[in-house]
Design a protein around this motif. Structure first.
Motif, short mmCIF file in Angstrom:
data_model
loop_
_atom_site.label_atom_id
_atom_site.label_comp_id
_atom_site.label_asym_id
_atom_site.label_seq_id
_atom_site.Cartn_x
_atom_site.Cartn_y
_atom_site.Cartn_z
N THR A 159 33.33 -10.39 44.95
CA THR A 159 32.91 -10.89 43.64
C THR A 159 33.97 -11.70 43.05
N GLU A 160 34.91 -12.11 43.48
CA GLU A 160 36.14 -12.65 42.83
C GLU A 160 35.54 -14.08 42.34
N GLY A 161 35.74 -14.29 41.32
CA GLY A 161 35.42 -15.49 40.41
C GLY A 161 34.22 -15.58 40.07
N LEU A 162 33.30 -14.56 40.58
CA LEU A 162 31.67 -14.99 40.23
C LEU A 162 31.37 -14.51 38.76
N GLN A 163 30.35 -14.83 38.29
CA GLN A 163 29.69 -14.71 37.12
C GLN A 163 28.99 -13.21 37.13
N PRO A 164 28.61 -12.47 36.03
CA PRO A 164 27.81 -11.39 36.39
C PRO A 164 26.52 -11.23 37.01
N SER A 165 25.79 -12.13 36.59
CA SER A 165 24.40 -12.14 37.63
C SER A 165 24.70 -12.40 39.02
N MET A 166 25.60 -13.02 39.57
CA MET A 166 25.90 -13.28 41.09
C MET A 166 26.58 -11.92 41.40
N ILE A 167 27.46 -11.44 40.75
CA ILE A 167 28.10 -10.19 41.21
C ILE A 167 26.98 -9.02 41.42
N GLU A 168 25.83 -9.00 40.39
CA GLU A 168 24.88 -8.15 40.84
C GLU A 168 23.76 -8.50 41.90
N ALA A 169 23.63 -9.70 42.28
CA ALA A 169 22.91 -10.06 43.41
C ALA A 169 23.70 -9.82 44.42
N ILE A 170 24.82 -9.80 44.86
CA ILE A 170 25.49 -9.67 45.94
C ILE A 170 25.83 -8.22 45.98
N ARG A 171 25.99 -7.51 44.79
CA ARG A 171 25.67 -5.66 44.89
C ARG A 171 24.71 -5.41 45.65
N GLN A 172 23.31 -6.16 45.05
CA GLN A 172 22.14 -5.72 45.41
C GLN A 172 21.99 -5.80 46.99
N VAL A 173 22.44 -6.72 47.54
CA VAL A 173 22.28 -7.03 48.87
C VAL A 173 23.18 -6.15 49.80
N VAL A 174 24.40 -5.82 49.21
CA VAL A 174 24.97 -4.66 49.94
C VAL A 174 24.47 -3.24 49.83
N VAL A 175 23.92 -3.05 49.08
CA VAL A 175 23.08 -1.60 48.92
C VAL A 175 21.97 -1.83 49.68
N VAL A 176 21.35 -2.83 49.91
CA VAL A 176 20.11 -3.16 50.79
C VAL A 176 20.44 -2.91 52.05
N MET A 177 21.74 -3.56 52.45
CA MET A 177 22.10 -3.16 53.93
C MET A 177 22.58 -1.79 54.34
N ARG A 178 23.10 -1.24 53.23
CA ARG A 178 23.46 0.14 53.54
C ARG A 178 22.20 0.92 53.64
N ASP A 179 21.17 0.60 53.07
CA ASP A 179 19.90 1.46 52.96
C ASP A 179 18.97 1.37 54.42
N ARG A 180 19.52 0.14 54.86
CA ARG A 180 19.19 -0.29 56.12
C ARG A 180 19.79 0.34 57.45
N GLY A 181 20.98 1.07 57.25
CA GLY A 181 21.69 1.40 58.18
C GLY A 181 23.00 1.05 58.54
N VAL A 182 22.91 -0.16 57.67
CA VAL A 182 24.42 -0.88 57.92
C VAL A 182 25.51 -0.31 57.36
N GLY A 183 26.59 -0.10 58.13
CA GLY A 183 27.92 0.45 57.57
C GLY A 183 28.84 -0.80 56.95
N VAL A 184 29.13 -0.55 55.77
CA VAL A 184 29.90 -1.53 55.06
C VAL A 184 31.31 -1.00 54.63
N LEU A 185 32.35 -2.03 55.04
CA LEU A 185 33.70 -1.85 54.53
C LEU A 185 33.99 -3.01 53.40
N LEU A 186 34.19 -2.62 52.13
CA LEU A 186 34.28 -3.37 51.32
C LEU A 186 35.69 -3.46 50.54
N VAL A 187 36.28 -4.59 50.57
CA VAL A 187 37.77 -4.60 49.89
C VAL A 187 37.30 -5.34 48.46
#
Length: 231
Positions: A159-187
């Motif tokens: 999310t570095e340097g992104l506007q709030p709408s883009m941050i939310e879009a990336i967040r939603q994709v991360v959650v979708v991948m988690r819900d599909r069984g993908v493990g996520v390591l996030l810094v």
């Protein structure tokens, strides 16, 4: 399970990681928090085989992958979105995605699934990466990693340097991948972003483990964050 087992790593004579251990399960988001210079990006590079270990192992479902070259680590099922995105700036969106697809010789159905997550990229397939906005470049970097069909996904400061709408879009994709069984390591440096998606949070300092805490506990009590990060 992705297991980082007591790894040591560094740059030349400068040791950065000192016996660091992490465990990421399928369908789990583990966030890595620490002050600047704690070793977060170095951890990502070490997992991906971009930085050789001087001790310990990285295992994927019990198989040692820390001795593999980076392209084979990706082929084993680990996607990586580095800090700064590292796109091929002169190539088009479509060409950048094709590079991700080639890791496993994935077909058009994989690309279609990725573009469903990032409809804005579908409109820009012929556009060169360097002409995209910062948020669109982050989308492209994430989409390219997803073309690898990862079982685990590593994201370094997405999310570095992104506007709030883009941050939310990336967040939603991360959650979708988690819900599909993908493990996520996030810094991630933004504590609010961490607490909006994390299942567990691992704190590190000077390349060493401090403690790992359930995110629900941190949402109720911020004192651990204040103790380790001073915020």
């Amino acid at each position: 399970m992705l297991e980082i087992d007591r790894i040591d790593a560094g740059y030349g004579r400068a040791q950065v990681l000192r016996g660091l251990s992490l465990r990421i399960s399928p369908g789990e988001i583990l966030c890595l928090l620490g002050r600047n210079g704690a070793g977060k990006t170095t951890t990502m590079k070490a997992i991906m085989g971009l930085l050789p270990l001087t001790g310990g192992q990285v295992r994927l479902d019990g198989q040692v992958i820390s001795e593999l070259p980076a392209h084979r680590v990706a082929g084993a099922g680990i996607g990586y979105i580095p800090q700064g995105r590292r796109l091929f700036s002169e190539l088009t969106v479509a060409q950048n995605l094709e590079i991700g697809l080639r890791v496993k010789n994935s077909g058009p159905e994989v690309l279609e699934g990725v573009l469903e997550l990032f409809p804005r990229l579908r409109e820009r397939m012929g556009q060169r990466a360097q002409t995209l906005s910062g948020g669109e470049q982050q989308m492209l970097a994430t989409a390219r990693a997803l073309c690898v069909e990862p079982r685990y996904l590593l994201l370094d400061e997405p999310t570095e340097g992104l506007q709030p709408s883009m941050i939310e879009a990336i967040r939603q994709v991360v959650v979708v991948m988690r819900d599909r069984g993908v493990g996520v390591l996030l810094v991630e440096q933004r504590v609010d972003a961490v607490l909006s998606v994390a299942d567990r949070v691992a704190f590190i300092e000077n390349g060493r483990n401090l403690e790992t805490v359930a995110a629900d506990d941190l949402r109720r009590d911020h004192s651990v964050i204040e103790r380790h990060l001073g915020v």
